[in-house]
Design a protein around this motif. Structure first.
Motif, mmCIF file in Angstrom:
data_model
loop_
_atom_site.group_PDB
_atom_site.id
_atom_site.type_symbol
_atom_site.label_atom_id
_atom_site.label_comp_id
_atom_site.label_asym_id
_atom_site.label_seq_id
_atom_site.Cartn_x
_atom_site.Cartn_y
_atom_site.Cartn_z
ATOM 1 N N TRP A 40 0.843 -1.187 0.000
ATOM 2 C CA TRP A 40 0.000 0.000 0.000
ATOM 3 C C TRP A 40 0.882 1.242 0.000
ATOM 4 C CZ3 TRP A 40 -5.233 -0.654 -0.268
ATOM 5 C CH2 TRP A 40 -5.724 -1.928 0.022
ATOM 6 N N SER A 41 0.504 2.221 -0.789
ATOM 7 C CA SER A 41 1.245 3.479 -0.874
ATOM 8 C C SER A 41 0.452 4.587 -0.181
ATOM 9 C CB SER A 41 1.458 3.835 -2.352
ATOM 10 O OG SER A 41 2.124 5.059 -2.481
ATOM 11 N N LEU A 42 1.099 5.300 0.731
ATOM 12 C CA LEU A 42 0.443 6.383 1.469
ATOM 13 C C LEU A 42 0.089 7.516 0.503
ATOM 14 C CD1 LEU A 42 -0.373 7.428 4.317
ATOM 15 C CD2 LEU A 42 1.914 8.447 4.456
ATOM 16 N N THR A 43 -1.172 7.967 0.549
ATOM 17 C CA THR A 43 -1.628 9.063 -0.328
ATOM 18 C C THR A 43 -2.108 10.277 0.458
ATOM 19 O OG1 THR A 43 -3.868 8.153 -0.460
ATOM 20 C CG2 THR A 43 -2.291 7.480 -2.180
ATOM 21 N N ALA A 44 -2.445 10.105 1.731
ATOM 22 C CA ALA A 44 -2.900 11.240 2.550
ATOM 23 C C ALA A 44 -2.753 10.875 4.017
ATOM 24 C CB ALA A 44 -4.352 11.578 2.254
ATOM 25 N N THR A 45 -2.432 11.883 4.818
ATOM 26 C CA THR A 45 -2.391 11.703 6.262
ATOM 27 C C THR A 45 -2.723 13.030 6.924
ATOM 28 O OG1 THR A 45 -1.078 10.967 8.176
ATOM 29 C CG2 THR A 45 0.115 12.092 6.419
ATOM 30 N N THR A 74 5.621 3.455 1.495
ATOM 31 C CA THR A 74 4.828 2.245 1.315
ATOM 32 C C THR A 74 4.821 1.404 2.582
ATOM 33 O OG1 THR A 74 6.724 1.041 0.405
ATOM 34 C CG2 THR A 74 5.220 2.067 -1.178
ATOM 35 N N VAL A 75 3.737 0.671 2.728
ATOM 36 C CA VAL A 75 3.559 -0.271 3.824
ATOM 37 C C VAL A 75 3.212 -1.614 3.202
ATOM 38 C CG1 VAL A 75 2.180 -0.841 5.855
ATOM 39 C CG2 VAL A 75 2.767 1.536 5.376
ATOM 40 N N VAL A 76 3.878 -2.689 3.656
ATOM 41 C CA VAL A 76 3.634 -4.027 3.126
ATOM 42 C C VAL A 76 3.110 -4.909 4.250
ATOM 43 C CG1 VAL A 76 4.645 -6.045 1.996
ATOM 44 C CG2 VAL A 76 5.499 -3.742 1.450
ATOM 45 N N ASN A 154 -10.897 -1.782 0.312
ATOM 46 C CA ASN A 154 -11.421 -2.373 -0.909
ATOM 47 C C ASN A 154 -10.255 -2.677 -1.834
ATOM 48 O OD1 ASN A 154 -10.850 0.071 -2.347
ATOM 49 N ND2 ASN A 154 -12.813 0.913 -1.692
ATOM 50 N N GLU A 155 -10.520 -2.937 -3.095
ATOM 51 C CA GLU A 155 -9.458 -3.315 -4.031
ATOM 52 C C GLU A 155 -8.428 -2.216 -4.231
ATOM 53 O OE1 GLU A 155 -11.054 -4.725 -7.699
ATOM 54 O OE2 GLU A 155 -12.248 -6.273 -6.713
ATOM 55 N N THR A 156 -8.794 -0.963 -3.999
ATOM 56 C CA THR A 156 -7.890 0.145 -4.300
ATOM 57 C C THR A 156 -7.510 1.011 -3.100
ATOM 58 O OG1 THR A 156 -9.729 1.619 -4.850
ATOM 59 C CG2 THR A 156 -8.767 0.332 -6.663
ATOM 60 N N THR A 157 -8.311 0.997 -2.032
ATOM 61 C CA THR A 157 -8.142 1.980 -0.964
ATOM 62 C C THR A 157 -8.141 1.348 0.417
ATOM 63 O OG1 THR A 157 -9.281 3.608 -2.342
ATOM 64 C CG2 THR A 157 -9.070 4.122 0.010
ATOM 65 N N LEU A 158 -7.243 1.836 1.256
ATOM 66 C CA LEU A 158 -7.200 1.486 2.669
ATOM 67 C C LEU A 158 -7.179 2.796 3.445
ATOM 68 C CD1 LEU A 158 -6.716 -0.421 5.108
ATOM 69 C CD2 LEU A 158 -4.274 -0.255 4.588
ATOM 70 N N GLU A 159 -8.138 2.965 4.357
ATOM 71 C CA GLU A 159 -8.159 4.162 5.197
ATOM 72 C C GLU A 159 -8.211 3.732 6.645
ATOM 73 O OE1 GLU A 159 -10.589 7.793 4.335
ATOM 74 O OE2 GLU A 159 -11.489 7.234 6.255
ATOM 75 N N GLN A 181 -5.179 8.102 7.973
ATOM 76 C CA GLN A 181 -4.250 7.867 6.887
ATOM 77 C C GLN A 181 -4.953 7.092 5.787
ATOM 78 O OE1 GLN A 181 -0.789 6.033 8.709
ATOM 79 N NE2 GLN A 181 0.142 8.035 9.010
ATOM 80 N N THR A 182 -4.637 7.464 4.550
ATOM 81 C CA THR A 182 -5.241 6.815 3.386
ATOM 82 C C THR A 182 -4.130 6.261 2.511
ATOM 83 O OG1 THR A 182 -7.065 8.398 3.459
ATOM 84 C CG2 THR A 182 -6.797 7.132 1.425
ATOM 85 N N TYR A 183 -4.346 5.037 2.040
ATOM 86 C CA TYR A 183 -3.380 4.336 1.201
ATOM 87 C C TYR A 183 -4.047 3.864 -0.090
ATOM 88 C CZ TYR A 183 -0.469 3.991 5.379
ATOM 89 O OH TYR A 183 0.284 4.286 6.479
ATOM 90 N N ALA A 184 -3.260 3.762 -1.155
ATOM 91 C CA ALA A 184 -3.702 3.174 -2.415
ATOM 92 C C ALA A 184 -2.960 1.855 -2.603
ATOM 93 C CB ALA A 184 -3.411 4.125 -3.574
#
Length: 187
Positions: A40-45, A74-76, A154-159, A181-184
């Motif tokens: 997951w790649s961080l997109t907002a915090t 990124t977070v794995v 979901n398939e694209t987003t983790l918040e 925090q929001t991740y893609a």
């Protein structure tokens, strides 16, 4: 006062470095380990914190907000319930400490930080020991297991959302903190 600001900033940074979330495309949560595993790649915090009480003999009334930018972080989440974080992002912090307002931007850098994670319903918990310190002054050393609520997965987003209120045990100093925090998904 500058030393107190450093202490508060370190507390803020400590809680900024972890996060995750869950939600379906239709708005309902689809939280499961299977859906969480991946990169997951961080997109907002963003973060809002307030502190009150007495620290080092001084009364403290502080509000701190922060937002992230320039993400390369990124977070794995792995099958074996380990998680690793790598990368950088900028964090702009605005603080109001006893009426003195300041803004600063700093780069957050994480190099292969490792932890273990567990999932219980929509609660994502990270396990490990953390130390909050400023120079030679140790503020807290404890086993902290921050628990995040997965708001969207979901398939694209983790918040992820983290909310906490705590008495720090240092001269009656207490705080509240709210982090989102929001991740893609990368893969």
């Amino acid at each position: 006062m500058k030393h107190l600001k450093s202490i508060i900033t370190l507390i803020v940074i400590t809680f900024t470095l972890a996060s995750c979330s869950t939600d379906d495309d239709g708005g309902s949560n689809n939280v499961s380990e299977e859906n969480l595993i991946g990169t997951w790649s961080l997109t907002a915090t963003s973060q809002e914190s307030s502190f009150s009480g007495s620290a080092q003999g001084n009364e403290v009334d502080a509000t701190i907000t922060s937002t992230g930018s320039n993400f390369d972080f990124t977070v794995v989440f792995n099958n074996d319930n380990t998680v690793s974080a790598n990368g950088t992002y900028d964090e702009t912090i605005t603080s109001d400490i006893n009426g003195t307002i300041s803004t600063e931007t700093q780069t957050i850098t994480t190099n292969d930080e490792q932890a273990e994670w567990t999932l219980d319903g929509d609660q994502l918990t990270f396990e490990g020991e953390q130390l909050i310190a400023a120079g030679d002054l140790q503020i807290i050393q404890a086993d902290i297991e921050p628990s995040f609520t997965i708001e969207t997965l979901n398939e694209t987003t983790l918040e992820l959302r983290f909310n906490e209120e705590q008495n720090l045990g240092v001269d009656g100093l207490s705080y509240t903190i709210n982090v989102v925090q929001t991740y893609a998904r990368v893969n």
